[in-house]
Design a protein around this motif. Structure first.
Motif, PDB file in Angstrom:
ATOM      1  N   ILE A   1      -2.156   9.196   3.480  1.00 23.94           N
ATOM      2  CA  ILE A   1      -2.348   7.904   2.829  1.00 23.94           C
ATOM      3  C   ILE A   1      -3.582   7.970   1.937  1.00 23.94           C
ATOM      4  CG2 ILE A   1      -2.720   5.429   3.180  1.00 23.94           C
ATOM      5  CD1 ILE A   1      -0.032   6.410   4.196  1.00 23.94           C
ATOM      6  N   ASN A   2      -3.409   7.557   0.689  1.00 20.46           N
ATOM      7  CA  ASN A   2      -4.500   7.511  -0.275  1.00 20.46           C
ATOM      8  C   ASN A   2      -5.301   6.225  -0.052  1.00 20.46           C
ATOM      9  OD1 ASN A   2      -6.148   7.494  -2.507  1.00 20.46           O
ATOM     10  ND2 ASN A   2      -4.506   7.839  -3.977  1.00 20.46           N
ATOM     11  N   LEU A   3      -6.617   6.345  -0.024  1.00 22.46           N
ATOM     12  CA  LEU A   3      -7.471   5.184   0.223  1.00 22.46           C
ATOM     13  C   LEU A   3      -7.273   4.093  -0.827  1.00 22.46           C
ATOM     14  CD1 LEU A   3      -9.735   3.802   1.799  1.00 22.46           C
ATOM     15  CD2 LEU A   3     -11.359   4.989   0.347  1.00 22.46           C
TER      16      LEU A   3
ATOM     17  N   ALA B   1       0.831  -1.205   0.000  1.00 19.09           N
ATOM     18  CA  ALA B   1       0.000   0.000   0.000  1.00 19.09           C
ATOM     19  C   ALA B   1       0.866   1.255   0.000  1.00 19.09           C
ATOM     20  CB  ALA B   1      -0.938   0.000   1.206  1.00 19.09           C
ATOM     21  N   TYR B   2       1.968   1.226   0.729  1.00 23.33           N
ATOM     22  CA  TYR B   2       2.870   2.384   0.742  1.00 23.33           C
ATOM     23  C   TYR B   2       3.483   2.604  -0.640  1.00 23.33           C
ATOM     24  CZ  TYR B   2       6.717   5.503   1.646  1.00 23.33           C
ATOM     25  OH  TYR B   2       7.582   6.559   1.586  1.00 23.33           O
TER      26      TYR B   2
ATOM     27  N   MET C   1       4.823   7.453   5.074  1.00 25.01           N
ATOM     28  CA  MET C   1       5.404   6.238   5.648  1.00 25.01           C
ATOM     29  C   MET C   1       5.015   6.120   7.122  1.00 25.01           C
ATOM     30  SD  MET C   1       9.368   4.966   5.917  1.00 25.01           S
ATOM     31  CE  MET C   1       9.619   5.053   4.162  1.00 25.01           C
ATOM     32  N   ALA C   2       5.098   7.226   7.844  1.00 26.49           N
ATOM     33  CA  ALA C   2       4.684   7.217   9.248  1.00 26.49           C
ATOM     34  C   ALA C   2       3.201   6.911   9.373  1.00 26.49           C
ATOM     35  CB  ALA C   2       5.012   8.557   9.902  1.00 26.49           C
ATOM     36  N   GLY C   3       2.385   7.456   8.477  1.00 29.77           N
ATOM     37  CA  GLY C   3       0.951   7.182   8.488  1.00 29.77           C
ATOM     38  C   GLY C   3       0.644   5.715   8.259  1.00 29.77           C
ATOM     39  N   MET C   4       1.376   5.099   7.321  1.00 26.09           N
ATOM     40  CA  MET C   4       1.160   3.674   7.046  1.00 26.09           C
ATOM     41  C   MET C   4       1.592   2.834   8.243  1.00 26.09           C
ATOM     42  SD  MET C   4      -0.151   1.584   4.959  1.00 26.09           S
ATOM     43  CE  MET C   4      -0.323   2.577   3.503  1.00 26.09           C
ATOM     44  N   LEU C   5       2.693   3.190   8.875  1.00 30.39           N
ATOM     45  CA  LEU C   5       3.128   2.462  10.069  1.00 30.39           C
ATOM     46  C   LEU C   5       2.105   2.597  11.199  1.00 30.39           C
ATOM     47  CD1 LEU C   5       6.960   3.228  10.098  1.00 30.39           C
ATOM     48  CD2 LEU C   5       5.837   1.043   9.615  1.00 30.39           C
ATOM     49  N   ILE C   6       1.520   3.780  11.332  1.00 29.45           N
ATOM     50  CA  ILE C   6       0.475   3.977  12.343  1.00 29.45           C
ATOM     51  C   ILE C   6      -0.717   3.073  12.053  1.00 29.45           C
ATOM     52  CG2 ILE C   6      -1.243   5.632  13.189  1.00 29.45           C
ATOM     53  CD1 ILE C   6       0.969   7.793  12.902  1.00 29.45           C
TER      54      ILE C   6
END
Length: 149
Positions: free
Chosen positions: A89-91, A18-19, A34-39
């Protein structure tokens, strides 16, 4: 506990794909995304962990939603940061690997699907096309309302 390890590995793989999709879609590498995806991965993992630890028969998605809501509350010290990072992050970048995984899961049980008979195949095809057309109509209305198209 073995299933929990597999779940975390799966979440990491889906999050990574997804990233990459998010990077390709935006055209640039962003540390915030990247931080958003890890969250998001941590929230999903904590939801699954709570599902295993709490002996109440509740789907893990309920825990994931509850943790996500609590994590993004503006009243918490971290809420605004969580919202800022996850907004990067894009849906569609998240939906793509999830749908691919669902397709693989369906493909693995194709014999079960065939054994349901021709009526189930017709209903499934109608549901698939109805969902596709319904999603397209909703997207058209929302994007037109927002002035994007």
């Amino acid at each position: 506990m073995k299933n929990l390890h597999e779940y975390f590995l799966l979440m990491f793989v889906v999050g990574s794909v997804a990233y990459v999709g998010n990077v390709v879609g935006d055209g640039m590498v962003s540390l915030q995304s990247m931080a958003g995806m890890l969250i998001l991965i941590v929230i999903a993992g904590l939801g699954q962990l709570l599902n295993k630890l709490i002996p109440i028969n509740v789907p893990s998605v309920v825990y994931v939603i509850a943790i996500g809501i609590i994590a993004s509350l503006p009243q918490t010290p971290w809420g605004e940061s969580v919202s800022a990072f996850t907004n990067e992050i894009n849906l569609l970048s998240i939906a793509t690997p999830i749908l691919a995984y669902a397709g693989i899961a369906i493909g693995r049980s194709w014999t079960d699907f065939v054994s349901m008979g021709w009526r189930a195949m017709i209903v499934s095809t109608c549901v698939l096309f109805g969902t596709l057309i319904g999603s397209a109509v909703i997207a058209q209305i929302v994007l037109t309302f927002q002035g994007i198209i």
